[in-house]
Design a protein around this motif. Sequence first.
Motif, short mmCIF file in Angstrom:
data_model
loop_
_atom_site.label_atom_id
_atom_site.label_comp_id
_atom_site.label_asym_id
_atom_site.label_seq_id
_atom_site.Cartn_x
_atom_site.Cartn_y
_atom_site.Cartn_z
N UNK A 192 0.87 -1.19 0.00
CA UNK A 192 0.00 0.00 0.00
C UNK A 192 0.90 1.23 0.00
N UNK A 193 0.71 2.10 -0.97
CA UNK A 193 1.60 3.25 -1.09
C UNK A 193 0.84 4.43 -1.66
N UNK A 194 0.90 5.54 -0.94
CA UNK A 194 0.17 6.72 -1.43
C UNK A 194 0.92 7.39 -2.58
N UNK A 195 2.19 7.00 -2.79
CA UNK A 195 3.03 7.76 -3.70
C UNK A 195 2.62 7.60 -5.16
N UNK A 196 2.25 6.37 -5.54
CA UNK A 196 1.78 6.11 -6.91
C UNK A 196 2.74 6.66 -7.97
N UNK A 197 4.01 6.34 -7.83
CA UNK A 197 5.01 6.75 -8.83
C UNK A 197 4.62 6.18 -10.19
N UNK A 198 4.89 6.94 -11.24
CA UNK A 198 4.37 6.54 -12.55
C UNK A 198 5.18 5.41 -13.20
N UNK A 199 6.28 5.00 -12.56
CA UNK A 199 7.06 3.88 -13.11
C UNK A 199 6.81 2.61 -12.30
N UNK A 200 5.88 2.66 -11.33
CA UNK A 200 5.74 1.56 -10.36
C UNK A 200 4.46 0.78 -10.59
N UNK A 201 4.61 -0.54 -10.82
CA UNK A 201 3.45 -1.42 -10.97
C UNK A 201 3.13 -2.16 -9.69
N UNK A 202 3.95 -1.94 -8.70
CA UNK A 202 3.87 -2.75 -7.50
C UNK A 202 2.86 -2.21 -6.49
N UNK A 203 2.74 -0.87 -6.43
CA UNK A 203 1.95 -0.26 -5.35
C UNK A 203 0.44 -0.48 -5.55
N UNK A 204 -0.26 -0.51 -4.42
CA UNK A 204 -1.73 -0.64 -4.44
C UNK A 204 -2.32 0.45 -3.57
N UNK A 205 -3.56 0.81 -3.89
CA UNK A 205 -4.24 1.77 -3.03
C UNK A 205 -4.84 1.02 -1.85
N UNK A 206 -4.99 1.76 -0.75
CA UNK A 206 -5.61 1.18 0.44
C UNK A 206 -7.00 0.64 0.06
N UNK A 210 19.26 -11.97 -4.65
CA UNK A 210 17.91 -11.46 -4.40
C UNK A 210 16.87 -12.58 -4.42
N UNK A 211 16.74 -13.25 -3.29
CA UNK A 211 15.84 -14.41 -3.19
C UNK A 211 14.40 -14.03 -3.54
N UNK A 212 14.03 -12.81 -3.25
CA UNK A 212 12.67 -12.37 -3.59
C UNK A 212 12.75 -10.91 -4.00
N UNK A 213 12.10 -10.56 -5.07
CA UNK A 213 12.10 -9.16 -5.50
C UNK A 213 10.76 -8.92 -6.19
N UNK A 214 10.08 -7.87 -5.82
CA UNK A 214 8.72 -7.67 -6.35
C UNK A 214 8.51 -6.36 -7.11
N UNK A 215 9.46 -5.44 -7.04
CA UNK A 215 9.18 -4.12 -7.61
C UNK A 215 9.62 -4.03 -9.06
#
Length: 369
Positions: free
Chosen positions: A63-77, A320-325
């Motif tokens: 959950x991230x309020x930033x909503x950067x335009x290059x980011x597919x990872x973030x979700x709204x609350x 990097x055993x796990x990476x999501x961004x």
Amino acid sequence: MDLEQIYQKALRLVPINNEEGTSLYKYAPVEDLMFIANKLRQVHNPGNIVGWMIDRNVNLTNICFSQCTFCNFCRKKGSDDAYITSTEEYITKIDELYSLGGDQLLLQGGMNPDLDISFYIDLFRNLKKLYPSLKLHALGPPEIVYLAKKERLSFAEVLSRLAEAGLDSLPGAGAEILSDRVRKVVSPAKSTTPEWLDVMREAHKLNLPTSATMMYGHIETIEERIEHLILIRDLQAERPPNHYGFITFVPWPFQDEGTVLREKHGIKSSYNGPDYIRMIAISRIILNNIRNIQASILTVGREIGMLSLHSGANDLGSIMIEENVVSAAGAKNRFDAKEMQSIIREAGFVPGRRNQKYELINTSPNTSG
Ligand code: SF4
């Protein structure tokens, strides 16, 4: 501008200016840049060891309020797939990390508006209590700025409280390009350029090890890439004597798949292999006071990663055993411990497993694959 004069300046470790850096980037033959960067790499890191490490990237929340335009990872609350990682999930992930021989978590955001500094303090304390040898490379300047504003604290106070709770080092996350013209488009809700630099200045005063990064290849100009490097170099020059400062610099290209920047604004990644080599070499040449330059093999892949090691880089980062961004925006490269070491050997170097402070570790990872 006389390129030969700039080459000589660079080889004497004299700081080169914006105009000189831009001329090198635009006009110098790549083989000249590789030659000089390789010589400078030998000045900073004599010998033929190339660093790599094992760590695990865990996202605290998506959950991230930033909503950067290059980011597919973030979700709204309130999104169906929004999450905050639970203690049980940390335990499973850390147990797996330890079983593979690693002991560092790279803990990254989103910037979740519901989480305040006490959440992070409790989390860090709890993880350290459960795993006393665990190293936390966590958050980044945007989160520190956000927490400082939310809690009405100084950057130094936020960093001190987090360090006391268990923060071992501060990643250079959220730098993208240190130009407010660019940041207004790619990450308008994140820390400004002066704020990003101020947080790092305070971290250096507290002697928290830090890294510096650049996410390039979108809307920035060559001049802005050079300015980014010079801002980092100049801040590094300010660090108190014998303090860690920036231990490493890592440039990686914008991954555009499915991003708002590409879908809505039509901005595609300008990444190509030869330009990455140029970027690595220029980074080594301009950053005359940062010892380690890391190639982002996760985003550029095996071949360009290997070539980077002949162009000024002395490190390939983590398996990097796990990476999501970045993987959510198209980065598909994955290497296990065995592959990472064989890539380094194939490139003509000796793999040296290290920790976040770039100290070599002698133990073998508990994995053959
Ligand atoms: S890049 Fe980081 S700060 Fe930006 S939207 Fe994604 S998670 Fe949030």
